[in-house]
Design a protein around this motif. Sequence first.
Motif, mmCIF file in Angstrom:
data_model
loop_
_atom_site.group_PDB
_atom_site.id
_atom_site.type_symbol
_atom_site.label_atom_id
_atom_site.label_comp_id
_atom_site.label_asym_id
_atom_site.label_seq_id
_atom_site.Cartn_x
_atom_site.Cartn_y
_atom_site.Cartn_z
ATOM 1 N N ARG A 146 14.695 18.007 -24.073
ATOM 2 C CA ARG A 146 14.564 18.857 -22.840
ATOM 3 C C ARG A 146 14.818 18.077 -21.713
ATOM 4 O O ARG A 146 15.428 18.023 -20.694
ATOM 5 N N VAL A 147 14.000 17.033 -21.505
ATOM 6 C CA VAL A 147 13.862 16.233 -20.401
ATOM 7 C C VAL A 147 15.082 15.195 -20.309
ATOM 8 O O VAL A 147 15.705 15.118 -19.190
ATOM 9 N N PHE A 148 15.670 14.984 -21.436
ATOM 10 C CA PHE A 148 17.072 14.095 -21.396
ATOM 11 C C PHE A 148 18.228 15.028 -20.984
ATOM 12 O O PHE A 148 19.085 14.504 -20.302
ATOM 13 N N LEU A 149 18.255 16.270 -21.393
ATOM 14 C CA LEU A 149 19.126 17.260 -20.901
ATOM 15 C C LEU A 149 18.973 17.527 -19.568
ATOM 16 O O LEU A 149 19.992 17.673 -18.695
ATOM 17 N N GLU A 150 17.863 17.620 -19.084
ATOM 18 C CA GLU A 150 17.750 17.810 -17.687
ATOM 19 C C GLU A 150 18.232 16.663 -16.659
ATOM 20 O O GLU A 150 18.682 17.022 -15.778
ATOM 21 N N ASP A 151 17.883 15.544 -17.279
ATOM 22 C CA ASP A 151 18.057 14.249 -16.430
ATOM 23 C C ASP A 151 19.734 14.058 -16.841
ATOM 24 O O ASP A 151 20.176 13.683 -15.753
ATOM 25 N N GLY A 152 20.149 14.459 -17.622
ATOM 26 C CA GLY A 152 21.542 14.166 -17.946
ATOM 27 C C GLY A 152 22.249 15.187 -16.851
ATOM 28 O O GLY A 152 23.530 14.709 -16.296
ATOM 29 N N VAL A 153 21.881 16.530 -16.951
ATOM 30 C CA VAL A 153 22.566 17.285 -15.785
ATOM 31 C C VAL A 153 22.605 16.927 -14.628
ATOM 32 O O VAL A 153 23.389 16.728 -13.683
ATOM 33 N N MET A 162 12.954 6.180 -23.007
ATOM 34 C CA MET A 162 13.125 5.736 -24.258
ATOM 35 C C MET A 162 11.990 5.209 -24.987
ATOM 36 O O MET A 162 11.552 5.449 -26.041
ATOM 37 N N VAL A 163 11.489 4.115 -24.031
ATOM 38 C CA VAL A 163 10.489 3.195 -24.427
ATOM 39 C C VAL A 163 9.291 3.896 -24.870
ATOM 40 O O VAL A 163 8.613 3.878 -25.662
ATOM 41 N N ALA A 164 8.974 5.099 -23.769
ATOM 42 C CA ALA A 164 7.793 6.033 -23.948
ATOM 43 C C ALA A 164 7.818 6.613 -25.329
ATOM 44 O O ALA A 164 6.852 6.938 -25.930
ATOM 45 N N TYR A 165 9.085 7.273 -25.563
ATOM 46 C CA TYR A 165 9.581 8.226 -26.563
ATOM 47 C C TYR A 165 8.970 7.281 -28.095
ATOM 48 O O TYR A 165 8.252 7.875 -28.894
ATOM 49 N N ALA A 166 9.626 6.218 -28.071
ATOM 50 C CA ALA A 166 9.228 5.232 -29.129
ATOM 51 C C ALA A 166 8.035 4.947 -29.222
ATOM 52 O O ALA A 166 7.456 4.961 -30.506
ATOM 53 N N ARG A 167 7.137 4.667 -28.380
ATOM 54 C CA ARG A 167 5.698 4.460 -28.292
ATOM 55 C C ARG A 167 4.986 5.699 -28.753
ATOM 56 O O ARG A 167 4.086 5.608 -29.739
ATOM 57 N N SER A 168 5.249 6.904 -28.453
ATOM 58 C CA SER A 168 4.712 7.991 -29.010
ATOM 59 C C SER A 168 4.973 8.293 -30.643
ATOM 60 O O SER A 168 4.006 8.759 -30.928
#
Length: 186
Positions: A42-49, A79-85
């Motif tokens: 969701r965050v990446f979609l919103e950021d992409g838009v 992406m780093v935060a995602y990988a860490r999670s």
Amino acid sequence: MFATPEQFAATNKANIETVLTLANAAFASAERLAALNLNTARVFLEDGVANTKALMAVKDAQEFVTIQSTLAQPAVEKMVAYARSVYEIATQSQDEVSKLMEGQIAEVNKGVAEALDKAAKSAPAGSDVAVAAVKSAIAAANSAYDSMNKAAKQVAEIAEANVAAATSATVKAVGTAQKAGTKKAA
């Protein structure tokens, strides 16, 4: 010396509870991972838009380079935060399973020790040496297991430190490259 139906029932009940605990831990981890994936998507979609809108509003090359460099850093950090999670979820799941398995191994060892003590009491004279040898072998196996478990925990700690260092270096490198790109464009 032989197991009674009540002992079999108790053992089966304990085994079923262990399997259910493992299943619940696996489902909880899968649930957390699915929620993380959905939120990240969701965050990446919103950021992409938002990024697409910003890039479409660009009037010249200088503005394009500036906007592009400001968009890169947050994406890398996310992406780093995602990988860490993901790593944290996996580590927590592994810890839960390890604790459960350690408890199971302790219970098995206790049962074997009790069975050996019962067998030793009803064993013929002279079998003390065989019982002592079995107890010694069990103690050696437990010691080896403990050593391997400690080594695995140390490896996990080292890996965690390396992941933290690598993610920090990645974020810094992107920030440095971004600053260099902005200076070149100016």
